[in-house]
Design a protein around this motif. Sequence first.
Motif, short mmCIF file in Angstrom:
data_model
loop_
_atom_site.label_atom_id
_atom_site.label_comp_id
_atom_site.label_asym_id
_atom_site.label_seq_id
_atom_site.Cartn_x
_atom_site.Cartn_y
_atom_site.Cartn_z
N ALA A 297 -0.95 -9.42 2.16
CA ALA A 297 -1.05 -8.84 0.81
C ALA A 297 -2.17 -7.81 0.73
O ALA A 297 -2.12 -6.88 -0.09
CB ALA A 297 -1.30 -9.95 -0.21
N GLU A 298 -3.17 -7.93 1.59
CA GLU A 298 -4.29 -6.99 1.55
C GLU A 298 -4.02 -5.72 2.35
O GLU A 298 -4.81 -4.78 2.32
CB GLU A 298 -5.55 -7.68 2.09
N GLU B 15 -1.07 -13.42 4.09
CA GLU B 15 -2.26 -12.70 4.53
C GLU B 15 -2.05 -11.19 4.56
O GLU B 15 -3.02 -10.42 4.62
CB GLU B 15 -2.68 -13.18 5.93
N ARG C 13 6.19 -9.36 4.06
CA ARG C 13 5.05 -9.51 3.14
C ARG C 13 5.17 -10.79 2.32
O ARG C 13 4.17 -11.44 1.98
CB ARG C 13 4.96 -8.30 2.22
N TRP D 152 -2.50 -2.25 2.96
CA TRP D 152 -1.99 -1.22 2.06
C TRP D 152 -0.66 -0.68 2.56
O TRP D 152 -0.50 -0.31 3.73
CB TRP D 152 -2.98 -0.06 1.95
#
Length: 511
Positions: free
Chosen positions: A178-179, A176, A171, A181
């Motif tokens: 980060a979105e 990218e 992460r 879940w």
Amino acid sequence: MQGSSRPDRELLDALALCGHLLGPGSVHAFLAEHRREVFPDELFEDLFPSGRGRPSVPPEVIATVMVLQALEGLSDRQAVRRLETDIAWKAAAGLALSDEAFHSTVLVLWRSKLRGSDRPQRIFDAIRAVMNASGVIAGKTRRALDSTVLDDAVARQDTIDLLATQIRRVRRLIGELAEVWVREENLAGGRPSCDWDDPDDIDRVISELVDDAYELIWAVEDLTDAGLVLAEVQADAVALLALVAGQDVEPGDGPGQWRIAQRTARDRIISTVDPESRHTHKTAHAYRDGYKAHVAVEPETGLVTDCDLTAGTMGDADAAAGLIETEPEGTEILADSAYGTGELRDHLADTGKKATIKPPPLQPAVAGGFTLDDFDIDPDAGTATCPAGITVTISRSRRANFGRNCKTCPLRSQCTTATKGRVIVLHPHHDLLTEARTQAATDDFDAVYRRWRPMVERSLAWLTRGTNRKLPYRGTERNQLWWSHRCAAVNLQRMLTLGLNLDPAGNWATT
């Protein structure tokens, strides 16, 4: 551009003022007098192809520091500090008493340049060239092989730590994601919150981490399909995440549930910090984490003629061929049973070398019963005869199946417990292995093996003395370079004990 040392001495030259304080026959005294002959500038010219820029630290100084660093088992900072404050180190490197040392990162730069070159072990090769030129091993045609386990520089991680650490790393490297879940409570730092005495709660954490890992992996696949190009470090991190997500777990009792598998995966990754480190062992009772260091040693002098460092899971026999590649025909190779494979014996026969290697012991199917050597194998006729006198044909798959003959055989209890009877599968190099067992039973083999084989163990003891059992770096390449420098330093020390000197004619010799 490559720098070079001035041949004339400075006013406060450490050797000129304090040379009498250096121990006679010491590595420091030898390098103080002969480092230029051992490590000439041209040995390192390819590392600096451009003639522009600020001159580097002279290569003879760097090589000297690397040898002394490996000899004394020091970190980069400790080595640089020793160069700045120790008279013996200053004299060995050709510095003045008032000279400051270079920054420790210079050693990092030089090791990187060496690893990226086509001759990364050139410092070891330079010391070996002195060894060969001195004649100390001239005419000595025996080489003893052995290996030892070196501890890695990282801590072993369990399954939960492996997953949590690598999820955080992926992460961090791929913004990218980060979105996507994931369960942040398991990644907040440290170990996830869990009742470690409750197996069900441990399975819950495992399931959550595995699910999050796969969510990230699938998200990366979607991103790459959409045109995202991953850098090498990013792709490697995702691949490592996929490995640790699958190596230790198995499906649980319900959908989407996972648990720790009651097995150890082959070639298991034990740390995301050093993914190349492995569980390894030299005996059935001594398991450690790290790498295998291999050496070929001339057994009269204890000098290392070649060295290597590999993953801890590599077999000793698999590394042997590289250690003796340059040895001439007629060389006698001595080694324990870990090197007794048919493949290595075949290689030695093809290259004209003599094998004095202990064969692996044969394991009977029944304790105290018959082994393969109790069967009469006739390769010309393609038959095998058991101790009861029953003869069967050897199939194309090299199998001799005694099958139904075993049902009424009076010797069955000493031969097999298999319901369908005894089946023998012959090794592709059966003849070589049989010959080796016959050879090992002779007094001549025992006399040679007992006299010349043990010296390699003494050489390994010299090499791993003190703190040198623990590796200083992560990864095979970095530690391979360190191991070659350690072997070079110990070789030089050993040659000096044997009387290494430069005679009046300018030739290396030993007294």
